[in-house]
Design a protein around this motif. Structure first.
Motif, mmCIF file in Angstrom:
data_model
loop_
_atom_site.group_PDB
_atom_site.id
_atom_site.type_symbol
_atom_site.label_atom_id
_atom_site.label_comp_id
_atom_site.label_asym_id
_atom_site.label_seq_id
_atom_site.Cartn_x
_atom_site.Cartn_y
_atom_site.Cartn_z
ATOM 1 N N PRO A 33 26.896 5.127 -2.183
ATOM 2 C CA PRO A 33 26.643 3.690 -2.395
ATOM 3 C C PRO A 33 25.755 3.399 -3.596
ATOM 4 O O PRO A 33 25.568 2.253 -3.956
ATOM 5 N N TRP A 34 25.160 4.467 -4.209
ATOM 6 C CA TRP A 34 24.227 4.225 -5.306
ATOM 7 C C TRP A 34 24.912 3.592 -6.512
ATOM 8 O O TRP A 34 24.265 2.943 -7.346
ATOM 9 N N GLY A 35 26.216 3.772 -6.618
ATOM 10 C CA GLY A 35 26.932 3.198 -7.748
ATOM 11 C C GLY A 35 26.872 1.687 -7.821
ATOM 12 O O GLY A 35 27.052 1.102 -8.894
ATOM 13 N N PHE A 36 26.594 1.041 -6.680
ATOM 14 C CA PHE A 36 26.493 -0.423 -6.686
ATOM 15 C C PHE A 36 25.309 -0.911 -7.519
ATOM 16 O O PHE A 36 25.257 -2.079 -7.916
ATOM 17 N N LEU A 37 24.350 -0.016 -7.785
ATOM 18 C CA LEU A 37 23.228 -0.399 -8.644
ATOM 19 C C LEU A 37 23.693 -0.729 -10.062
ATOM 20 O O LEU A 37 23.010 -1.450 -10.796
ATOM 21 N N SER A 38 24.865 -0.199 -10.445
ATOM 22 C CA SER A 38 25.370 -0.466 -11.788
ATOM 23 C C SER A 38 25.763 -1.925 -11.981
ATOM 24 O O SER A 38 26.014 -2.362 -13.109
ATOM 25 N N LEU A 39 25.811 -2.705 -10.891
ATOM 26 C CA LEU A 39 26.125 -4.134 -11.016
ATOM 27 C C LEU A 39 25.102 -4.880 -11.861
ATOM 28 O O LEU A 39 25.360 -5.994 -12.329
ATOM 29 N N VAL A 40 23.939 -4.252 -12.059
ATOM 30 C CA VAL A 40 22.931 -4.875 -12.920
ATOM 31 C C VAL A 40 23.451 -5.021 -14.351
ATOM 32 O O VAL A 40 22.922 -5.812 -15.143
ATOM 33 N N LEU A 41 24.503 -4.239 -14.696
ATOM 34 C CA LEU A 41 25.078 -4.340 -16.040
ATOM 35 C C LEU A 41 25.760 -5.682 -16.280
ATOM 36 O O LEU A 41 25.946 -6.082 -17.435
ATOM 37 N N VAL A 42 26.141 -6.385 -15.210
ATOM 38 C CA VAL A 42 26.829 -7.672 -15.378
ATOM 39 C C VAL A 42 25.933 -8.696 -16.079
ATOM 40 O O VAL A 42 26.292 -9.234 -17.131
ATOM 41 N N PRO A 43 24.735 -8.993 -15.547
ATOM 42 C CA PRO A 43 23.881 -9.953 -16.272
ATOM 43 C C PRO A 43 23.422 -9.423 -17.629
ATOM 44 O O PRO A 43 23.258 -10.206 -18.574
ATOM 45 N N LEU A 44 23.217 -8.097 -17.731
ATOM 46 C CA LEU A 44 22.781 -7.533 -19.015
ATOM 47 C C LEU A 44 23.852 -7.696 -20.080
ATOM 48 O O LEU A 44 23.553 -8.040 -21.232
ATOM 49 N N SER A 45 25.119 -7.451 -19.708
ATOM 50 C CA SER A 45 26.201 -7.596 -20.688
ATOM 51 C C SER A 45 26.381 -9.066 -21.084
ATOM 52 O O SER A 45 26.675 -9.374 -22.242
ATOM 53 N N CYS A 46 26.189 -9.975 -20.130
ATOM 54 C CA CYS A 46 26.279 -11.406 -20.446
ATOM 55 C C CYS A 46 25.163 -11.823 -21.403
ATOM 56 O O CYS A 46 25.387 -12.596 -22.350
ATOM 57 N N ILE B 259 31.032 0.009 -14.369
ATOM 58 C CA ILE B 259 30.677 -0.372 -12.991
ATOM 59 C C ILE B 259 31.715 0.156 -12.004
ATOM 60 O O ILE B 259 31.373 0.725 -10.960
ATOM 61 N N ALA B 260 32.992 -0.026 -12.319
ATOM 62 C CA ALA B 260 34.056 0.451 -11.432
ATOM 63 C C ALA B 260 33.987 1.959 -11.240
ATOM 64 O O ALA B 260 34.132 2.469 -10.108
ATOM 65 N N ALA B 261 33.740 2.701 -12.323
ATOM 66 C CA ALA B 261 33.650 4.155 -12.226
ATOM 67 C C ALA B 261 32.445 4.579 -11.393
ATOM 68 O O ALA B 261 32.538 5.505 -10.571
ATOM 69 N N CYS B 262 31.309 3.918 -11.600
ATOM 70 C CA CYS B 262 30.089 4.280 -10.851
ATOM 71 C C CYS B 262 30.264 3.996 -9.350
ATOM 72 O O CYS B 262 29.870 4.808 -8.505
ATOM 73 N N ILE B 263 30.860 2.839 -9.016
ATOM 74 C CA ILE B 263 31.057 2.501 -7.594
ATOM 75 C C ILE B 263 32.028 3.485 -6.941
ATOM 76 O O ILE B 263 31.843 3.913 -5.792
ATOM 77 N N TRP B 264 33.064 3.884 -7.664
ATOM 78 C CA TRP B 264 34.066 4.801 -7.128
ATOM 79 C C TRP B 264 33.508 6.205 -6.932
ATOM 80 O O TRP B 264 33.780 6.868 -5.932
ATOM 81 N N LEU B 265 32.696 6.672 -7.888
ATOM 82 C CA LEU B 265 32.246 8.064 -7.869
ATOM 83 C C LEU B 265 30.912 8.270 -7.163
ATOM 84 O O LEU B 265 30.652 9.352 -6.617
ATOM 85 N N PHE B 266 30.052 7.267 -7.157
ATOM 86 C CA PHE B 266 28.681 7.472 -6.679
ATOM 87 C C PHE B 266 28.301 6.478 -5.578
ATOM 88 O O PHE B 266 27.161 6.036 -5.506
#
Length: 475
Positions: free
Chosen positions: A371-384, A362-369
């Motif tokens: 504003p689209w990288g914020f979509l990677s936040l969906v990984l938080v509930p998935l990882s939980c 998530i950190a890498a996606c937000i830093w590199l991509f």
């Protein structure tokens, strides 16, 4: 069979195809990415390529000519070697299994491939790549009769009739394809392959002409995506049906005989005494449907021979039928649905492990991509969710001389180990586990593809000690 015989000349073609298969990747790299100077050195290039072809053909012919086999004095004898002559004599009583298969080339010429493994061997000791099918069956019969004369155990089971038969139907194979995850493999493989040609195919120009069409047509995009899924599903289905079509499992005495395949026919004979463990696999699609695939962890085959290293016992079955099938084909193994789970305090460790990688991504996606990288936040509930599923599925149970462990990586895996087949149980605990009175265990058994390892992480420390004492009690 005292007169030395050679393989069918089709064996030369098989050897050439094997060499080409092993060399195809570097050759493709040379021609695709070797630069644009081939025109200047074309003569030397083609000359060298021609010499390589001649060498490959010549070595295949000589290898075929130097390879002979025959049966004499209770032994299968092989002489081979291109430059150094090698003699191999295998006593009948040392033969562990004889497997027959028919690949595309063999079927084209009405031939078969015979693979012979010796007791204790981890790979095929002898491979007769191209012989007449009747010859293969005759050798199989001679070796079986010779083994019965030499070994009392084989003689006792010589006249045992087929006890049980299991057949996988074609509708079940289609359901197996639909729930196998093969569609994702087809997509990822296709994407990886296409991405290698971005310098050759002008993707930008190709897609620029469709930009306006795509922007104006959501229906077109939907149709395109659906079509791609259908094609991927068909490819995955065809692959599974070709590989497992006419799947039949027979139990005869102390042997399991598995035959399968439409394009390439294979027959594998497995002595039940060589079974090291039973593995039940349930992926995310099959688990809600109550379906599973069952594998044999087998002390035969090898990592090089992936087809014989991991044997599928039941490609797709209903879990409610599992225990009955195990009793019919591998008596002594029993599946327990209710198992001892993990303590609640172990969940935080599962949550940390599964979330750690997600946070990095998530950190890498937000830093590199942005504003689209914020979509990677969906990984938080998935990882939980994944952490919870992994925690909930982990468990163990001891039933007499059997240890059953269950864990999840991607699919849910259940291993059934007999005590006398376990090579080692490793007890592991770190500082963080000590604070919570937790431990991890790793169970190792022998397999032709390498060690088979079942595991449970962060179980009750006292439970881990119970398991290790259970194994030690055989001494």
């Amino acid at each position: 069979m005292y007169n030395p015989k050679r393989l069918h000349p089709a064996a030369i073609l098989l050897m050439i195809l094997k060499i080409v298969k092993d060399a195809i990747f570097p050759l493709v790299l040379i021609f695709l990415f070797g630069g644009n100077n081939f025109g200047e050195k074309s003569f030397l290039l083609y000359l060298g390529f021609g010499l390589v072809i001649l060498f490959v053909i010549g070595s295949a012919v000589l290898t075929w000519f130097r390879f002979t086999y025959w049966i004499e004095n209770g032994e299968l004898r092989i002489e081979s070697g291109l430059f150094v002559k090698k003699k191999q004599y295998i006593r009948f009583e040392r033969i562990h299994s004889v497997n027959i298969s028919e690949g595309l080339v063999q079927r084209l010429f009405g031939l078969a491939k015979l693979q012979i493994e010796t007791a204790g061997g981890e790979q095929a000791d002898v491979e007769l790549a191209a012989i007449n099918k009747k010859e293969a069956e005759r050798i199989q019969l001679i070796l079986a009769e010779g083994k019965r004369e030499k070994t009392p155990e084989a003689a006792e089971s010589a006249d045992v009739r087929t006890e049980s038969i299991f057949q996988q139907t074609f509708p079940q194979l289609f359901l197996m394809a639909a729930t196998s995850g093969g569609v994702g493999v087809v997509f990822s493989t296709s994407a990886a392959f296409i991405s290698q040609f971005d310098e050759i195919i002008p993707f930008d120009k190709v897609f620029s002409g469709f930009e306006h069409v795509l922007e104006a047509s959501l229906i077109f995009i939907t149709i395109l995506v659906v079509s791609a899924f259908i094609v991927a599903y068909l490819i995955a289905t065809i692959g599974i049906v070709l590989k497992y079509g006419h799947f039949t499992l027979k139990k005869k005495g102390e042997e399991l005989i598995i035959s399968r395949g439409l394009l390439e026919k294979r027959q594998i004979t497995i002595p039940t005494k060589k079974i090291q463990a039973i593995r039940i696999s349930e992926n995310l699609l099959r688990q809600p449907l109550g379906l599973a695939s069952v594998y044999i962890e087998y002390a035969g085959g090898s990592a090089k021979d992936s087809e014989n290293a991991k044997i599928m016992l039941f490609p797709l079955i209903k879990k409610k039928d599992l225990q009955g099938l195990l009793e019919s084909f591998v008596p002594g193994y029993q599946y327990e649905a209710d198992m001892q789970g993990l303590p609640k305090r172990a969940f935080s460790r599962y949550l940390f492990r599964h979330s750690f990688l997600a946070v990095i991504v998530i950190a890498a996606c937000i830093w590199l991509f942005r504003p689209w990288g914020f979509l990677s936040l969906v990984l938080v509930p998935l990882s939980c969710l994944w952490a919870y599923l992994s925690f909930r599925e982990a468990g163990w149970i001891i039933s007499g001389n059997q240890l059953q462990v269950r864990f999840r990586i991607i699919s849910k895996q259940s291993y059934l180990f007999h005590k006398n087949r376990i090579q080692a149980i490793t007890y592991s605990t770190n500082w963080f586990q000590l604070r919570k009175s937790l431990a991890s265990i790793f169970i190792t058994a022998k397999s032709g593809a390498g060690p088979t390892i079942g595991r449970i992480k962060d179980l009750e420390k006292q439970d881990a000690s119970t398991i290790t004492r259970w194994l030690a009690s055989r001494y």
